[in-house]
Design an enzyme around this catalytic site. Structure first.
Site, PDB file in Angstrom:
ATOM      1  N   HIS A   1     -37.878  -1.803  10.781  1.00 58.17           N
ATOM      2  CA  HIS A   1     -38.110  -2.745   9.684  1.00 58.17           C
ATOM      3  C   HIS A   1     -39.276  -3.671  10.031  1.00 58.17           C
ATOM      4  O   HIS A   1     -39.068  -4.741  10.619  1.00 58.17           O
ATOM      5  CB  HIS A   1     -36.850  -3.570   9.430  1.00 58.17           C
ATOM      6  CG  HIS A   1     -35.665  -2.734   9.061  1.00 58.17           C
ATOM      7  ND1 HIS A   1     -34.902  -2.058   9.991  1.00 58.17           N
ATOM      8  CD2 HIS A   1     -35.102  -2.452   7.863  1.00 58.17           C
ATOM      9  CE1 HIS A   1     -33.932  -1.397   9.375  1.00 58.17           C
ATOM     10  NE2 HIS A   1     -34.023  -1.612   8.094  1.00 58.17           N
TER      11      HIS A   1
ATOM     12  N   GLY B   1     -26.661  -7.743  11.616  1.00 52.72           N
ATOM     13  CA  GLY B   1     -27.094  -6.499  10.995  1.00 52.72           C
ATOM     14  C   GLY B   1     -26.336  -6.276   9.694  1.00 52.72           C
ATOM     15  O   GLY B   1     -26.942  -6.203   8.631  1.00 52.72           O
TER      16      GLY B   1
ATOM     17  N   ASP C   1     -32.702 -12.024   1.266  1.00 52.63           N
ATOM     18  CA  ASP C   1     -32.098 -11.822  -0.054  1.00 52.63           C
ATOM     19  C   ASP C   1     -30.755 -11.111   0.055  1.00 52.63           C
ATOM     20  O   ASP C   1     -29.813 -11.416  -0.669  1.00 52.63           O
ATOM     21  CB  ASP C   1     -33.051 -11.020  -0.949  1.00 52.63           C
ATOM     22  CG  ASP C   1     -34.268 -11.832  -1.371  1.00 52.63           C
ATOM     23  OD1 ASP C   1     -34.091 -12.841  -2.064  1.00 52.63           O
ATOM     24  OD2 ASP C   1     -35.392 -11.465  -0.988  1.00 52.63           O
TER      25      ASP C   1
ATOM     26  N   ILE D   1     -37.733  -8.850  -2.256  1.00 54.63           N
ATOM     27  CA  ILE D   1     -37.805  -7.408  -2.025  1.00 54.63           C
ATOM     28  C   ILE D   1     -36.596  -6.983  -1.211  1.00 54.63           C
ATOM     29  O   ILE D   1     -36.261  -7.600  -0.202  1.00 54.63           O
ATOM     30  CB  ILE D   1     -39.088  -7.039  -1.232  1.00 54.63           C
ATOM     31  CG1 ILE D   1     -40.338  -7.302  -2.063  1.00 54.63           C
ATOM     32  CG2 ILE D   1     -39.048  -5.575  -0.753  1.00 54.63           C
ATOM     33  CD1 ILE D   1     -40.568  -6.350  -3.218  1.00 54.63           C
TER      34      ILE D   1
ATOM     35  N   HIS E   1     -40.084  -2.682   3.791  1.00 58.15           N
ATOM     36  CA  HIS E   1     -38.857  -3.278   4.314  1.00 58.15           C
ATOM     37  C   HIS E   1     -38.297  -2.464   5.470  1.00 58.15           C
ATOM     38  O   HIS E   1     -38.042  -2.992   6.539  1.00 58.15           O
ATOM     39  CB  HIS E   1     -37.828  -3.375   3.183  1.00 58.15           C
ATOM     40  CG  HIS E   1     -36.451  -3.711   3.654  1.00 58.15           C
ATOM     41  ND1 HIS E   1     -35.941  -4.987   3.609  1.00 58.15           N
ATOM     42  CD2 HIS E   1     -35.474  -2.939   4.190  1.00 58.15           C
ATOM     43  CE1 HIS E   1     -34.718  -4.980   4.116  1.00 58.15           C
ATOM     44  NE2 HIS E   1     -34.411  -3.756   4.466  1.00 58.15           N
TER      45      HIS E   1
ATOM     46  N   GLU F   1     -10.989 -15.110   3.012  1.00 55.77           N
ATOM     47  CA  GLU F   1     -10.610 -14.448   4.256  1.00 55.77           C
ATOM     48  C   GLU F   1     -11.822 -13.912   5.021  1.00 55.77           C
ATOM     49  O   GLU F   1     -11.837 -13.944   6.251  1.00 55.77           O
ATOM     50  CB  GLU F   1      -9.634 -13.297   3.964  1.00 55.77           C
ATOM     51  CG  GLU F   1      -8.332 -13.716   3.302  1.00 55.77           C
ATOM     52  CD  GLU F   1      -8.428 -13.858   1.789  1.00 55.77           C
ATOM     53  OE1 GLU F   1      -9.529 -13.602   1.222  1.00 55.77           O
ATOM     54  OE2 GLU F   1      -7.419 -14.238   1.164  1.00 55.77           O
TER      55      GLU F   1
ATOM     56  N   HIS G   1       0.673  -6.526  -2.068  1.00 53.77           N
ATOM     57  CA  HIS G   1       0.701  -7.423  -0.919  1.00 53.77           C
ATOM     58  C   HIS G   1       1.350  -6.792   0.315  1.00 53.77           C
ATOM     59  O   HIS G   1       1.377  -7.425   1.375  1.00 53.77           O
ATOM     60  CB  HIS G   1       1.447  -8.716  -1.283  1.00 53.77           C
ATOM     61  CG  HIS G   1       0.633  -9.640  -2.152  1.00 53.77           C
ATOM     62  ND1 HIS G   1       0.094  -9.242  -3.355  1.00 53.77           N
ATOM     63  CD2 HIS G   1       0.231 -10.929  -1.976  1.00 53.77           C
ATOM     64  CE1 HIS G   1      -0.580 -10.252  -3.880  1.00 53.77           C
ATOM     65  NE2 HIS G   1      -0.514 -11.280  -3.067  1.00 53.77           N
TER      66      HIS G   1
END
Lengths: 686, 686
Positions: free
Chosen positions: A30, A118, A162, A194, A268, A426, A488
Site C-alpha cells: 500500500h 490492520g 476513511d 479514496i 491505495h 461490545e 440470546h
C-alpha cells in the site's frame, strides 16, 4: 513552519520515495497513503511526540497508533528515519518471510509498534482504551499532580483513514471517548476520499466532522497533506483542549505526487509500477534510476531524534525520580504492577464455598471474587457493556470511571474511577480492553452475554494474535439462561471461541472452580503474552461440587471423581461448566449398573491441550475408549477427545424461549442422557 | 388527534396493562418499553401502516421492524389487538415452552413478525436492507411508475432503542441509508435515556439527532410518548420527505405510568411486582384484582383493523392487477421470483474449465460465474464491503445501486442499480443482506475477506437462526493470501463458521467446484429456510482438477479420485478448497509406495453431514480408519471424521507475512506432509 528546513523537506520526500520503492520491490502493498501522509507522520515523529527511539517502552512516551495499518510504511519509514531499530535493509525486505516489516504492523515483532493494526477500526478504538488507561494509571500513581505536570501525563496520537471512519467499532469507541472527555486523545483523520473501490462517494456521503462534533469531540479541519504549518497548529490546538478528545480532519490527496495515480483507488493497495515510481522520483528531485535512495545528510538529520529523545527522556526522568521520592508507596505499586507481580498472599482473600446441591450461579461467584479482590488488587478494573448487574462485574464500593458529569443516581463517577461503563457497545469494549493492556500494567476486564462475544470477535481475535492479557466476562453461557430464547442462547460460541489460537476459554463447573479460574487467569497473565481469557459463566445456579481443585483448574482438565481402577467396565465422563453436575449425577446412576465412571472436569480445553503428554494420558488414558462428553453446546471441540467410540451429549441446534429446566429436559441435556451415552459408548468400545 | 376516541385511549392503556401482566405472570421479561411505547405502537399498527392482519405476507404491506426486540410485547400486544393471529392465551403464555410469544420476536414462528430481533442494532440495520430491497424490487417490477403510485411502493417503519443507537452496526447501516437516500425508511428512536445500567448518561453523552443529521437523514424530535398528535404529524412529515431516510427522536418515559418504577433501569428488564402492577391498573382505571383484562368493546374496536386491512388490501389489489395486466413479462418475473424458481436451463450459462495444473483462483472463477448468471438471473445482485475487485463480486456491465449523485469515475449509479457498495462496513453488510431477503424475493450476496466474517458474525448468526438465504462471498480464505500477514489470514474462521447451526460453509477446491457451488447454493435456496451460505474462495490460483462433479459438490463431499479396492493398504485423504490439490498430489506419491489413497473433496461439511448414513458410509467407510484431513486451518471440524487413527494436516497457529508459496512450505501444508500423515495414520491403524 519557520524552522522547516530543506532537510526536513527532503526527509519527507525521502519517506515518500522509500514507500514507493518498498512496495515496488516486493510487488504488492500500500504505497499511496504512506506517500500522502509522509509530512504528517514525519511531523508527529520528529516534532510533536515525546518519545525516545532508544527505549520504545518508556512509560512517559506519547503513544502512536496507526489505525490504517495497511499503510504500515507510514510507520516503518518513520521508525527507520527516527532510529527506532529499523534500517534500510528492513524496508527492502517489506512483506517477506522473517522480515521486521510485515504487511501490517505487528506488536512485539517490530520495535516502536505500539499495537497490531490492520483490521480497520480496531486501532482507533483501542487508542480510546489507551487514553482511558493513561487516566486510570495517573489516578493510581499520581492523582494529585496538576494537569499536565505529572510524569504520567502524555498524549495518544492516532492516524485513521476513511475505512476506520466507516467501521462501526470506531463509532462505538468514539462515542465512548466523547462521554469520557478524553483530552489526551488526538485523532488525525486522513480524509483522502479514496478507498479500494476508488472514490468513497459511492459509499460515503456523511459529514464526518459533524458526526464527531455530535459525539462531543473538539473538531478541526486542515486542508492539504502538505500543509505542515496547519497540521502542527491543529495538533497544538488539540493538545490545549483538555476536556475533550480531538479530531483533526486532514484533507489529503492519496499518493501525492504520483503524476497519474494520485487520487485513485489503484494507488491505495497496489505497486505503482516502475514508470510511475520513476516519475515520482523525478518530481521530487531524486535519481529515477536509484532505489531506496537516502542522502547521508537526511538520515543524519532525522536520526537527530535519538539525541532529542534522550534529552526528553532525561528531562522526564528528573520528574519521575522526584515523584518516586515523594511517593514511595505509589512507586512500590508502580514497580509491582510493571513487573506484573501480584501481592503476597493475594489468594487468601478469594472466597470459597461449601459443597451444596443448591449452589449458586458461577456469574454470582465471579462477582464475589471480584469484590474480594478489589481491595488487594488495585490494578483490577472493569465493567460491562450495559449488563453490570447481569454480568456481576462491579467491584463493591468502586466509583465509576468517568467525568463527574457522567454520574447518575446509580453510579458515582470520577475521572480516576474503577467501574467501566461501555454502553451497549461490545465491539468497542473488546478493542478498548486491548488498548488498556497495550498501554500499561493495569488488568482490565469487560462483561457481556456470551452470545455477544460474536459482536466483539474482531477485537478478541486481534487481542489473541497480540497475546494481550484482556479478560472477558461472558455470562449467560448456554440455554441455561432460559426465557430470553435462541437469540440470546449461545450454542456454537464455545466452539467458535476455542477455535481462536491464543484465546483461553474458561468455563468453570461451580463457584469454587470460578474462584480458581480467576486465580489461574491472574497467575498466568503474569506473563503478558499468555493472551486473552474468556470466562464463560452461568446465569443459573449450579451445585457446589466436591473434588474441585485450584491445581486441576489451572491444568485445564482434571479428575473430579475417579473410577474403581479394578472395575471391568470403565467409562470417562467429561464436560465443562453447568454440565459437569450431570456427569457427576450420571456416575451414580452408572455405578448402580456396575459401570465405574471417571468424571473429568474440563474448565479449559485450551490449557489442557498445553499440558504434557503424561498428564493428558493420566487424565484420559488411551486404553479407555468408552467416553462421553457433555456440554450444552455443539460437540465440535470434543471429537478430538472422544476418539472412535466416544459419544457426545450436545446441542447441535438453536435453543428456545422457556425456563432453563424445561430446556435442558426437552433438549436431552440430562444426567440420564449422559448415562445412556456412556452405555452406548461402552457397547461401541466392545 | 381529533378523532382519537375514548376507545383508542382505552386500547392503548390495555396494551400497557397487558404488557405488565404478561411479564408479571411468567416472572421475567421487559415490561417498561412496551408500556411507554404503547401509544406509538398502537398508532403505527392501527392508523399509520398499510397492512392486512389476514395476510401478513401481502407484498404491498408496510414493514414493521422492532429493533428493540427485548420489548417483544410492544409487538405481540399489537398483533393481538389487530387480529394477526395472537390471542390473549398467547400473551398469557409469554416466554414459555412452545408458546407463540417467545422472549424475543422470532420470524416464521409468530405471524406478523417480519424479522427476528433481540441482538441490538440488527433490526435497524436490516431495515436499511429492506428499504434498499423495496427500491430494487420496484426497479425490477415497476420502474416507470411515478413516485408513490406503484403497488410496490410502501414504507419500512422501525422502533429503535437507546441500545440500538449505541451499537456500531446501526451506525454503519445508518450511514449507508443516508448515502442511499432511502426515503421509504422511517425510524422512530425511543429516547427514554434508560438502559439496563439505568440512566444512560453514564455511558452516552452524544447528540444523537445531530449524528443522524450528519448521516444525511431528515431528523425530527417529538416530546412525550403520550403525544400521539406529535407522533402522527412527525410520521406524516417523514413520509413526505422522499429523498432521505427519516429519524424521529421520541422522548419517552420508560414504564409510564408505573408510579415508583417509571424512568428506572429496573422497569427495563424485570417484572414490576404485583403492587406496582396493581398501581398501574388503578391509575389507568383498570381493576387491580384482574389480570389480562380486555374490555369487549376495546377488542372489537381494535379488531376493526381486519376490515380496514381487507379494504386496503382490496384497493391495492386493483392497482396490482392493473399493473399485472399492463406488464405481463414483469408479472411473469414477479411470479417466478416469488416462487423462488430459477429459469429453465439457467445452469447452461455456467462457465466450466478444462483440467489445468496452473488453474485460476476460485474468487476469479466466482466472478466469472456471477457475470455469466447476471443476464439470466435478474434477482441476483450484490457487491462488497469495499473489496469489489478483490472479491470479484461485480456482475459485468451492471450499474451500481444508488442515487445518481453517488456515481464516481468508476461506478455508474442509478437508484435501481445492481452492484452494492457497502463501504468498509462488514457488519451492516451482513444485516442488510438479511433485510433484503426478509423483504422480498431477490437474491443478494455480499463480499469481504474471510477474515472479516468476524466483523459480520452477529448478523450471520441471526440470518442462520432465521434460515435466511443470504449469500456471503468470503475470499482470501487462508494463508494463501500471502503478504498481508496474520491480521488478514483466516486460521480459525472455517471452524468458527461451521460451528453456526444452519449456516453452510462452502469451500470449493477449484474453478469448476466454484461454479457447481454457486449452482448448488442457488438450487438449495429455492427453499427459503435452507439458510445462509458462505462461499470461501482463494486469492491464489489453484489447479483445475479432474473428477469434480456438480452432484458431488451438492452432497458436500464426494470421491474425487478413488483407490484400488483390492489394495491392501488403503487410506482416505480428505480436504477442502486449495488443499484438495495437495491430497491429489499425495495420492500419486503414496501410490509409488504401494499405498492406495481415496481423495475425498469436501466442499461443504455441513451439507455432507446432512446426507443419509449410507452415502456417508460410501464415502468414508468405517472400516478404513487410516485417514488424513488437510486444510490450511485449525483441525477442529475434522476430528469427528478422523476417528481414532486419523491425522490432520492443519495450521494450529497464526500465519505470517510472506508470499503464499513460502507460507505453505514453512508451515508444512504440503503434499509431502499429507503423504507423511497418511503413512502415520496407516501405522496407527495397524
Amino acid at each position: 513552519p519557520d524552522d522547516w528546513s530543506e532537510l526536513d523537506r527532503r526527509a519527507v520526500d525521502t519517506a515518500r520515495v522509500l514507500a514507493a520503492d518498498a512496495v515496488q520491490k516486493v510487488g504488492n502493498g500500500h504505497p499511496g497513503t504512506a506517500m500522502s501522509l509522509a509530512p504528517t507522520a514525519y511531523s508527529l515523529f520528529q516534532r510533536v511526540m515525546r518519545h525516545d527511539p532508544a527505549d520504545p517502552h518508556w512509560v512517559g512516551r506519547d503513544r502512536f497508533v496507526l489505525s490504517c495499518g495497511h499503510s504500515s510504511l507510514t510507520l516503518y519509514v518513520q521508525l527507520y528515519l527516527g532510529g527506532f531499530g529499523l534500517e534500510l535493509a528492513d524496508l527492502e525486505a517489506l512483506r517477506t518471510w522473517g522480515s521486521l516489516t510485515p504487511g501490517h504492523p505487528e506488536y512485539h515483532h517490530t520495535k516502536g509498534v505500539e499495537i497490531t493494526t490492520g483490521p480497520l477500526g480496531q486501532g482507533l478504538a483501542s487508542a480510546v482504551g489507551m487514553a482511558m488507561a493513561a487516566r486510570r494509571e495517573r489516578g493510581l500513581f499520581d492523582p494529585d499532580a496538576p494537569a499536565g505536570q505529572s510524569p504520567f501525563d502524555h498524549f495518544i496520537y492516532v492516524l485513521a483513514s476513511d475505512g476506520d471512519i466507516e467501521e462501526g467499532v470506531t463509532s462505538e469507541a468514539s462515542s465512548i471517548a466523547g462521554r469520557q472527555q478524553l483530552g489526551n486523545l488526538v485523532v488525525i483523520y486522513d480524509h483522502n476520499d479514496i478507498s479500494i473501490e476508488d472514490d468513497v462517494n459511492i459509499a460515503l456521503s456523511e459529514d464526518v466532522a459533524a458526526r464527531y462534533e455530535a459525539y462531543g469531540w473538539h473538531v478541526q479541519q486542515v486542508q492539504g497533506g502538505e500543509n505542515v504549518t496547519g497540521i502542527l497548529e491543529a495538533i497544538e490546538n488539540a493538545k490545549a483542549v483538555t476536556d475533550r478528545p480531538s479530531f483533526i480532519e486532514l484533507r489529503t490527496i492519496i499518493a501525492y505526487p504520483a503524476p497519474t495515480l494520485m487520487n485513485t483507488g489503484k494507488a491505495h493497495g497496489s505497486a505503482l509500477g516502475d514508470p510511475e515510481v520513476a516519475a515520482v522520483k523525478k518530481i521530487l528531485g531524486f535519481d529515477p534510476d536509484r532505489s531506496f535512495q537516502v542522502d547521508d545528510e537526511v538520515i543524519a538529520h532525522t536520526r537527530g531524534l535519538l539525541d532529542r529523545g534522550a534529552a526528553a527522556r532525561a528531562d522526564w526522568q528528573t520528574g519521575f525520580d522526584a515523584w518516586a521520592a515523594k511517593n514511595p508507596q505509589r512507586k512500590a505499586l508502580f514497580d509491582r504492577l510493571t513487573a506484573r507481580d501480584l501481592p503476597d498472599g493475594w489468594t487468601k482473600v478469594l472466597p470459597s464455598w461449601d459443597v451444596d446441591p443448591k449452589g449458586i450461579a458461577t456469574r454470582a461467584a465471579s462477582g464475589k471474587v471480584l469484590s474480594a479482590l478489589g481491595p488487594v488488587l488495585p490494578e483490577l478494573w472493569g465493567g460491562s457493556a450495559d449488563l453490570a448487574e447481569s454480568n456481576n462485574t462491579t467491584i463493591e464500593g468502586a466509583d465509576s470511571f468517568g467525568p463527574v458529569d457522567a454520574a447518575t443516581k446509580h453510579w458515582n463517577a470520577q475521572p480516576y474511577g474503577r467501574t467501566l461503563h461501555f454502553g451497549i457497545r461490545e465491539h468497542a469494549m473488546g478493542a478498548i480492553l486491548s488498548g488498556i493492556v497495550m498501554h500499561g500494567p493495569t488488568r482490565p476486564y469487560g462483561g457481556t452475554f456470551l452470545q455477544f462475544s460474536d459482536y466483539m470477535r474482531g477485537a478478541v481475535r486481534l487481542a489473541a494474535l497480540m497475546g494481550a492479557p484482556a479478560i472477558y466476562v461472558w455470562t449467560h453461557d448456554s440455554i441455561g439462561l432460559g426465557e430470553d430464547g435462541p437469540t440470546h442462547q449461545p450454542v456454537e460460541h464455545l466452539a467458535a471461541l476455542r477455535a481462536i489460537p491464543g484465546l483461553s476459554v474458561v468455563r468453570p463447573a461451580d463457584a469454587n472452580e470460578t474462584a480458581y479460574a480467576w486465580q489461574a487467569v491472574l497467575d498466568r497473565q503474569h506473563d503478558w503474552f499468555t493472551g486473552p481469557v474468556g470466562l464463560c459463566l452461568t446465569r443459573q445456579a449450579v451445585p457446589v461440587l466436591a473434588g474441585t481443585t485450584a491445581d486441576g483448574v489451572a491444568k485445564g482438565a482434571y479428575i473430579l471423581a475417579d473410577w474403581d481402577p479394578t472395575a471391568e467396565r470403565k467409562v470417562i465422563l467429561m464436560g465443562s461448566g453447568s454440565e459437569v453436575q450431570l456427569a457427576v449425577a450420571a456416575r451414580d446412576t452408572l455405578a448402580a449398573d456396575g459401570i465405574s465412571a471417571r468424571v473429568v472436569s474440563v474448565p479449559c480445553l485450551d490449557w489442557f491441550e498445553q499440558q504434557d503428554a503424561a498428564y493428558i494420558e493420566s487424565v484420559l488414558p488411551t486404553a479407555v475408549t468408552a467416553r462421553v462428553s457433555v456440554e450444552a453446546a455443539i460437540a465440535q471441540p470434543w471429537w478430538r477427545w472422544l476418539g472412535a467410540h466416544g459419544t457426545p451429549v450436545s446441542l447441535e441446534h438453536y435453543g428456545a424461549s422457556a425456563d432453563a429446566t424445561t430446556l435442558f429436559t426437552k433438549f436431552g441435556i440430562t444426567s440420564q442422557a449422559v448415562a445412556d451415552a456412556a452405555r452406548a459408548s461402552l457397547a461401541a468400545a466392545g
